[in-house]
Structure formats: C-alpha cells, structure tokens
Design a protein around this motif. Structure first.
Motif: not given
Length: 59
Positions: A41-59
């Motif tokens: 669960i922690n690995v999956l949530i961390t992947i989700l948070l990193i992908s969210s950060f990347v999407e926010i940072a690139l917009t």
C-alpha cells in the motif's frame, strides 16, 4: 510549492497507514502478512503521490 506538497504527502501517508491498520484489524490479517500489506500500500500510494507531483509541476 514543494514544501506544501511534501507536507500534504506526509499527511496522506499517515492517514493511509492508519486506515491500513484498521483494515488489518477488521479483516484479521495474520501478523506475518501485515508488513507485506503495509509495504504494498505504501509503495502504491508513493507512486500515486509522485505522479501527482510531476503532473502539478509540469502544468
């Protein structure tokens, strides 16, 4: 922006772990399997948070 996102991520991980603990108690998951459940669960949530950060940072 990075510091706000890090605080948000720590908050999310804390509550996800709290809910995982409740899940383990409710479903009576054996003690031997609980670390694997937490890790997954922690690995999956961390992947989700990193992908969210990347999407926010690139917009």
């Amino acid at each position: 922006m990075i510091s706000i996102f890090i605080v948000f991520a720590v908050f999310i991980l804390y509550y996800i772990n709290k809910m995982t603990y409740s899940l383990c108690l409710q479903k009576e998951i054996p003690e031997e399997k609980q670390p694997k459940v937490y890790r997954t669960i922690n690995v999956l949530i961390t992947i989700l948070l990193i992908s969210s950060f990347v999407e926010i940072a690139l917009t």
